[in-house]
Design a protein around this motif. Structure first.
Motif, PDB file in Angstrom:
ATOM      1  N   GLU A  91     -14.806   5.931   9.642  1.00 19.30           N
ATOM      2  CA  GLU A  91     -15.125   6.409   8.293  1.00 19.30           C
ATOM      3  C   GLU A  91     -13.905   7.020   7.615  1.00 19.30           C
ATOM      4  N   VAL A  92     -13.163   7.826   8.361  1.00 19.96           N
ATOM      5  CA  VAL A  92     -11.972   8.460   7.786  1.00 19.96           C
ATOM      6  C   VAL A  92     -10.943   7.406   7.403  1.00 19.96           C
ATOM      7  N   ALA A  93     -10.725   6.426   8.282  1.00 24.42           N
ATOM      8  CA  ALA A  93      -9.745   5.377   7.985  1.00 24.42           C
ATOM      9  C   ALA A  93     -10.151   4.594   6.746  1.00 24.42           C
ATOM     10  N   GLY A  94     -11.444   4.287   6.626  1.00 22.50           N
ATOM     11  CA  GLY A  94     -11.906   3.563   5.450  1.00 22.50           C
ATOM     12  C   GLY A  94     -11.672   4.340   4.164  1.00 22.50           C
ATOM     13  N   LEU A  95     -11.907   5.649   4.211  1.00 19.56           N
ATOM     14  CA  LEU A  95     -11.684   6.481   3.025  1.00 19.56           C
ATOM     15  C   LEU A  95     -10.195   6.585   2.700  1.00 19.56           C
ATOM     16  N   LEU A  96      -9.356   6.681   3.733  1.00 19.40           N
ATOM     17  CA  LEU A  96      -7.913   6.744   3.489  1.00 19.40           C
ATOM     18  C   LEU A  96      -7.415   5.468   2.820  1.00 19.40           C
ATOM     19  N   LEU A  97      -7.882   4.318   3.293  1.00 23.57           N
ATOM     20  CA  LEU A  97      -7.451   3.050   2.702  1.00 23.57           C
ATOM     21  C   LEU A  97      -7.963   2.917   1.274  1.00 23.57           C
ATOM     22  N   ALA A  98      -9.203   3.369   1.036  1.00 24.97           N
ATOM     23  CA  ALA A  98      -9.738   3.319  -0.325  1.00 24.97           C
ATOM     24  C   ALA A  98      -8.955   4.236  -1.253  1.00 24.97           C
ATOM     25  N   ALA A  99      -8.624   5.425  -0.765  1.00 26.16           N
ATOM     26  CA  ALA A  99      -7.827   6.352  -1.578  1.00 26.16           C
ATOM     27  C   ALA A  99      -6.448   5.778  -1.865  1.00 26.16           C
ATOM     28  N   ASP A 100      -5.869   5.085  -0.890  1.00 26.74           N
ATOM     29  CA  ASP A 100      -4.565   4.454  -1.110  1.00 26.74           C
ATOM     30  C   ASP A 100      -4.627   3.407  -2.216  1.00 26.74           C
ATOM     31  N   SER A 101      -5.776   2.783  -2.376  1.00 27.06           N
ATOM     32  CA  SER A 101      -5.923   1.752  -3.409  1.00 27.06           C
ATOM     33  C   SER A 101      -6.241   2.346  -4.779  1.00 27.06           C
ATOM     34  N   GLY A 102      -6.330   3.682  -4.854  1.00 24.50           N
ATOM     35  CA  GLY A 102      -6.562   4.334  -6.139  1.00 24.50           C
ATOM     36  C   GLY A 102      -7.977   4.805  -6.368  1.00 24.50           C
ATOM     37  N   ASP A 103      -8.829   4.797  -5.335  1.00 24.61           N
ATOM     38  CA  ASP A 103     -10.227   5.199  -5.466  1.00 24.61           C
ATOM     39  C   ASP A 103     -10.308   6.727  -5.508  1.00 24.61           C
ATOM     40  N   ALA A 104     -10.542   7.288  -6.685  1.00 21.55           N
ATOM     41  CA  ALA A 104     -10.586   8.740  -6.837  1.00 21.55           C
ATOM     42  C   ALA A 104     -11.774   9.348  -6.110  1.00 21.55           C
ATOM     43  N   ALA A 105     -12.902   8.626  -6.056  1.00 23.83           N
ATOM     44  CA  ALA A 105     -14.069   9.137  -5.354  1.00 23.83           C
ATOM     45  C   ALA A 105     -13.789   9.276  -3.860  1.00 23.83           C
ATOM     46  N   ALA A 106     -13.063   8.313  -3.295  1.00 21.71           N
ATOM     47  CA  ALA A 106     -12.700   8.392  -1.883  1.00 21.71           C
ATOM     48  C   ALA A 106     -11.773   9.568  -1.634  1.00 21.71           C
ATOM     49  N   GLU A 107     -10.849   9.823  -2.551  1.00 16.45           N
ATOM     50  CA  GLU A 107      -9.942  10.972  -2.418  1.00 16.45           C
ATOM     51  C   GLU A 107     -10.731  12.269  -2.412  1.00 16.45           C
ATOM     52  N   ARG A 108     -11.718  12.382  -3.281  1.00 16.20           N
ATOM     53  CA  ARG A 108     -12.534  13.600  -3.324  1.00 16.20           C
ATOM     54  C   ARG A 108     -13.363  13.753  -2.056  1.00 16.20           C
ATOM     55  N   GLU A 109     -13.925  12.646  -1.559  1.00 15.92           N
ATOM     56  CA  GLU A 109     -14.722  12.725  -0.336  1.00 15.92           C
ATOM     57  C   GLU A 109     -13.864  13.121   0.853  1.00 15.92           C
ATOM     58  N   LEU A 110     -12.644  12.615   0.914  1.00 17.07           N
ATOM     59  CA  LEU A 110     -11.734  13.026   1.976  1.00 17.07           C
ATOM     60  C   LEU A 110     -11.500  14.534   1.925  1.00 17.07           C
ATOM     61  N   ALA A 111     -11.271  15.062   0.739  1.00 13.75           N
ATOM     62  CA  ALA A 111     -11.021  16.497   0.591  1.00 13.75           C
ATOM     63  C   ALA A 111     -12.229  17.302   1.038  1.00 13.75           C
ATOM     64  N   ASP A 112     -13.437  16.875   0.621  1.00 17.25           N
ATOM     65  CA  ASP A 112     -14.652  17.616   0.961  1.00 17.25           C
ATOM     66  C   ASP A 112     -14.925  17.569   2.460  1.00 17.25           C
ATOM     67  N   ARG A 113     -14.798  16.395   3.055  1.00 19.18           N
ATOM     68  CA  ARG A 113     -15.091  16.265   4.477  1.00 19.18           C
ATOM     69  C   ARG A 113     -14.049  16.983   5.323  1.00 19.18           C
TER      70      ARG A 113
END
Length: 293
Positions: free
Chosen positions: A236-258
């Motif tokens: 799950e963490v790796a998926g969010l990191l890759l999504a954030a790398d692609s510019g997904d702001a929601a994934a960046e926020r979820e990473l911060a919260d988790r």
């Protein structure tokens, strides 16, 4: 280079300082103007005498001055300090951020040190106005290489993030034999799936500005090659990191919260250290991590 509000959230956040890399009294060396090579300052004075400074190149094509500084030759042995890739990277990130350039550290593996092996590595990354650019501060730009050390490619032969390597392994793109070629060194037990698993969590910590040492351990990290304790969590963490790398702001926020809420993901006031110098045990973090950032 001031931080503009039209930059992505990840770039705006990467422009602030973090507790593990404040410049302290050395900050004046990275001040705009004062830290530029002497020839460049003379050029600016001459241009000003002709009616103003020369027109600036587009931001996306400029390199930060901290990456253009001319070398001054080797220091005397008594004045040298030994360090690893993480230390080179934090020095670079600190200098860039001090000048207002969004920058961060990236954790992963590179294929240009040991033929046939992907060595663990930390590189710097800065926002040039249009994209994130990888910089390997350990490499001499004058050395003949098939790539530019201040624009390292994200590829099998270049840099690959821990999240990318882990995801490819879990999808079967990197099989059990090949994943053993990712780690500290081929002759050590510090390699393989468990090692990449831990590096995903380390990548997340660095992204959240807890740039700890590569041999620090906490939370859901494996303590050795006997197993991988939290593969689904790391998926799950790796998926969010890759999504954030692609510019997904929601994934960046979820990473911060988790990261802030889950003690398996973030270091506490103490971490276990497995130093290559042979020092093993608990280390108190100073300053202690601040989860409100």
């Amino acid at each position: 280079m001031p931080v503009r509000l039209d930059r992505p959230r990840s770039a705006r956040r990467a422009a602030g300082r973090a507790p593990h890399r404040p410049p302290g009294t050395h900050g004046r060396r990275a001040q705009p103007g004062g830290a530029l090579p002497r020839r460049r300052r003379r050029t600016r004075r001459r241009a000003a005498g002709r009616g103003g400074p020369p027109p600036a190149r587009p931001a996306a094509r400029r390199r930060p001055a901290a990456l253009r500084r001319a070398p001054r030759g080797p220091r005397p042995r008594a004045g040298r300090v030994a360090g690893c890739c993480r230390d080179f990277t934090l020095l670079t990130v600190a200098a860039l951020r001090h000048r207002g350039v969004p920058a961060r550290s990236r954790v992963g593996f590179v294929g240009y040190f040991d033929p046939g092996f992907h060595s663990d590595h930390v590189v710097a990354e800065y926002w040039d106005g249009g994209r994130w650019v990888l910089v390997d501060a350990e490499l001499d730009p004058a050395t003949d290489r098939p790539f530019d050390p201040v624009d390292v490619p994200q590829s099998v032969g270049g840099f690959r993030s821990a999240a990318r390597v882990w995801t490819d392994h879990r999808r079967g793109l990197i099989d059990g034999a090949r994943i053993e070629r990712y780690g500290l060194a081929p002759e050590t037990p510090f390699r393989g799936a468990w090692y990449v698993h831990n590096y995903v969590l380390l990548e997340l910590a660095h992204r959240r500005r807890d740039e700890l040492l590569l041999w620090d351990s906490w939370g859901a990290m494996a303590q050795g090659p006997d197993g991988v304790p939290a593969p689904e969590l790391v998926d799950e963490v790796a998926g969010l990191l890759l999504a954030a790398d692609s510019g997904d702001a929601a994934a960046e926020r979820e990473l911060a919260d988790r990261y802030a809420a889950d003690p398996r993901l973030h270091p506490g006031p103490r971490v276990r250290s497995f130093s290559p110098t042979g020092i093993f045990g608990w280390t108190d973090l100073d300053p202690a991590p601040d989860r409100t950032r």
